[in-house]
Design an enzyme around this catalytic site. Structure first.
Site, short mmCIF file in Angstrom:
data_model
loop_
_atom_site.label_atom_id
_atom_site.label_comp_id
_atom_site.label_asym_id
_atom_site.label_seq_id
_atom_site.Cartn_x
_atom_site.Cartn_y
_atom_site.Cartn_z
CB SER A 213 -38.02 -33.83 -15.88
OG SER A 213 -38.91 -34.90 -15.71
CG HIS B 209 -38.82 -34.75 -10.76
ND1 HIS B 209 -37.87 -35.53 -11.37
CD2 HIS B 209 -39.52 -34.16 -11.77
CE1 HIS B 209 -37.99 -35.43 -12.69
NE2 HIS B 209 -38.98 -34.60 -12.95
#
Length: 725
Positions: A566, A684
């Site tokens: 991320s 994610h």
């Protein structure tokens, strides 16, 4: 990934119909260049791979499939892969359960249980924290969806503990619908589904009213209320009354909130008050609203007041964490009878440590604070008198505070060498007792030592670095080493037990964790020095940590691997383009790499308060200076890099990974592979089924082992001592 079997995971990543899956798959597919020029403040920026942003375009899908085929052709034949697979599966499928999200309501303790080899965690009612045989399952997503594609976003019980609201989402989207369950029977209330309460952009949550007949919740736009491009924004607060259609829900708050507002809701212990803590995107600005017995909402603080947390006490007050003239945080007490900020008094002044949060009981306040990563639990009475620290191990993390009845509390604690466990603290005698809610280690780490040191960054800033190594490891510059970090969004990297770090250590490796600027390790000043136009400090900090590992003979560049995800994926992209000679292998997961076009995505607009915007000349200049895809240089010998992405990622658009891979494959002068692992059924990372996670880690560690030249050796089986005769 959202898959149910390891076989399906492997098959997903190698489309059998892909024309590139055959003989030519060992070479990366050629990426077409379609140059586009964007102009920002008079600066022309060329972009040959903008066409890869169109996720649904047939040519992009074909390119994606070809890249996956190329990646599988390389990863599937790496040496030692099957041994690594077996060990990763053993470690991540270790049957010792873990517990998260503990919450207490009217004496009922409820939590989310992780129990391998189950693919998803499930909700349990915990009869006793000291006897797990008394717990019972309340909601199992695998019963609802045996494919493993459904996961829990959050849970929230009524004050009486009789009902539980649960948000469930699918395929890693984090787009969660809320249902309500009867705690006694485990059955859902009929016709009780409120859609899109949770999301991958602005999160979500709810707060029950006093008698459990309804709740305030975060509501995203529905149907045609707003254009399609606005439906992940403009989050507002509505009220839902049980037993009525959600179409009848009433507006409560938020029409004047920012487009990128994110709201957290909490109910007071007596149910008379509700708070709404509203964030302005991801940059750390908050404002607080209070709903009282008069049925009205009143604003208590503004963004400029720098109040970032709020928690109801049991004494008719609300406690606030303020960073106004106190970058490491101070705690304020505000009586609910006079809820205006000018009436607040300082309960706990700013100290050396950074205040992260607090938990009030009837007689005291437990304050979670940290200094550089590790955390501790301080106690003060309701007048601010220091009552000392709750006894916890050094270099550990404390969190998850919840009532254990009376003045007792449960808290979670873990360290780099101790798995997460829940403990009970009894202030009457000052004792800490380990409960039955404790994970055990799947490996022996008694020979691992934890070294805390500091690297010196480019501007002289001291950056904490934790190094894990086996006792007796020789500092001769030859040890394979794995370094990770994050550095952003006011998120600190705190000590935690990782079986995959253990995998690396048992192979003779060194594992290091950097506490970079941009996090909350030393308060808001530390965060601010790693955000917006000062983001470059984060990359300088990480490089300083890598350099320390080499200078102090832990390793050498060709034996140093780095990984991050991320914002940590952005970190990987930035440092590998700025210092390609410093690393032997890189794993960059679900990262941002085109910082000029990131804000065109939904969550990228929430990130603007953290990263900045191209609309501002100075922020544009800073973004361009480090944006990974714009700083790849033709003819450079880049180390091997494995990029991962998830097609359903609501936080980072997978086009970032596609563009970065295309640019690096074209530019590199080295023979080292630049690979894309693009998964079609993940997001994610939230909600990834266990088997799918195993597959991803097998790929990542096989890649690192092979690129650093480390031969995987199965750990020796310990032989039990003979029993005495």
């Amino acid at each position: 990934m959202k898959l149910t079997t390891a076989l399906a995971a492997a098959a997903l990543l190698l489309p059998l119909t892909s024309p590139a899956a055959g003989k030519g798959a060992s070479k990366p597919p050629v990426t077409e260049k379609k140059e586009v020029v964007d102009t920002y403040h008079g600066t022309e920026v060329k972009d040959a791979y903008q066409w890869l942003e169109a996720t649904d375009d047939a040519k992009v899908k074909q390119w994606n499939d070809a890249q996956n085929a190329h990646t599988r052709a390389i990863l599937d034949r790496l040496p030692g892969r099957e041994g690594i697979r077996q060990r990763v599966a053993e470690l991540l499928s270790w049957k010792s359960p873990g517990y998260a999200g503990l919450t207490e309501a009217n004496g009922t303790l409820i939590g989310v249980k992780y129990q391998p080899p189950r693919q998803q965690p499930y909700v349990v009612v915990i009869g006793s924290a000291d006897d797990t045989s008394k717990e019972r399952s309340l909601l199992d997503p695998m019963v609802i969806d045996p494919s493993g594609h459904t996961t829990i976003d959050f849970i929230e019980p009524t004050l009486d503990g009789k009902k539980l609201a649960v948000s469930l989402s699918k395929n890693g989207t984090e787009s969660g619908d809320v249902s309500v369950y009867d705690v006694a029977t485990g059955k859902p209330l009929p016709n009780e589904v409120v859609p899109r309460v949770n999301g991958g952009t602005a999160g979500g949550g709810l707060a029950w009213n006093a008698d459990g007949t309804g709740y305030f919740y975060t509501r995203y736009p529905r149907g045609e209320e707003r254009p399609a491009e606005d439906r992940d924004f403009f989050q507002q607060v509505y009220f839902h009354k049980l037993g009525t259609p959600t179409e009848k829900d009433t507006y409560a708050l938020g029409k004047d909130f920012p487009r990128i507002a994110m709201t957290e809701l909490e109910t007071s212990p007596d149910g008379k008050f509700i708070t709404a803590m509203v964030a302005n995107g991801d940059g750390g600005e908050f404002m607080l609203y209070l709903h009282g017995p008069d049925g009205k909402w009143a604003q208590v603080t503004k963004f400029a007041d720098k109040v970032i947390r709020a928690r109801f006490g049991h004494d008719g007050a609300i406690y606030l964490l303020s960073r106004q003239d106190a970058p490491r945080g101070k705690v304020l007490r505000l009586a609910l009878a006079t809820p205006t900020l000018d009436k607040a008094t300082v309960l706990l002044p700013e100290g050396e440590a950074s205040v992260q949060g607090f938990f009030p009981t009837k007689s005291r306040l437990y304050v979670s604070e940290q200094l550089g990563g590790p955390s501790q639990l301080r106690m003060v009475d309701l007048k601010g008198k220091d009552l000392g620290l709750v006894p916890t191990p050094p270099v550990s993390s404390v969190g998850g505070l919840v009532s254990a009845g009376g003045e007792d509390i449960y808290f979670s604690n873990s360290s780099f060498v101790q798995p997460q466990a829940w403990y009970r603290f009894t202030p009457a005698d000052g004792k800490v007792t380990k409960t039955a809610l404790a994970k055990t280690s799947p490996m022996d780490v008694s020979d691992v030592e934890v070294v805390r040191t500091e690297a010196t960054s480019k501007d002289g800033t001291k950056v904490p670095l934790t190094i894990l190594k086996k006792k007796g490891t020789k500092l001769n510059g030859t040890n394979p080493t794995l370094l990770t970090g994050y550095g952003g969004f006011n998120i600190s990297i705190s000590p935690g037990f990782s079986p995959l770090a253990g995998l690396w250590l048992e192979q003779g490796g060194v594992y290091a964790i950097a506490n970079l600027r941009g996090g909350s390790e030393f308060g808001e000043k530390w965060h601010a020095e790693g955000s917006l136009t000062k983001k470059q400090n984060v990359f300088d900090d990480f490089y300083a940590c890598a350099k320390l590992l080499v200078d102090q003979k832990y390793t050498q560049p060709k034996k140093l691997a780095i990984q991050g995800g991320s914002n940590g994926g952005l970190l990987m992209g930035a440092v590998v383009t700025q210092h390609p000679e410093a690393y032997g292998a890189v794993v960059a997961r679900v990262g941002l790499y085109d910082m000029l076009r990131s804000e065109r995505t939904s969550n990228g607009q929430f990130n603007v308060t953290e990263y900045g915007t191209v609309k501002d000349p100075e922020q544009f200049k800073a973004l361009l200076a480090y944006s990974p895809v714009h700083n790849v240089k033709d003819g450079t010998k880049y180390p091997p890099v494995l990029f991962t992405s998830g097609a359903n990622d609501p936080r980072v658009d997978p086009f970032h990974s596609r563009k970065m891979v295309a640019r690096m494959q074209t530019a590199t002068a080295a023979k080292s592979p630049i690979l894309l692992r693009a998964d079609a059924e993940t997001g994610h990372g939230s909600g990834t089924p266990l088997n799918a996670r195993i597959e991803e880690e097998v790929d990542a560690y096989s890649f690192i082992f092979s690129q650093l030249g480390v031969k995987y050796l199965p750990p020796a089986k310990k032989v039990a001592a003979p029993k005495p005769q």
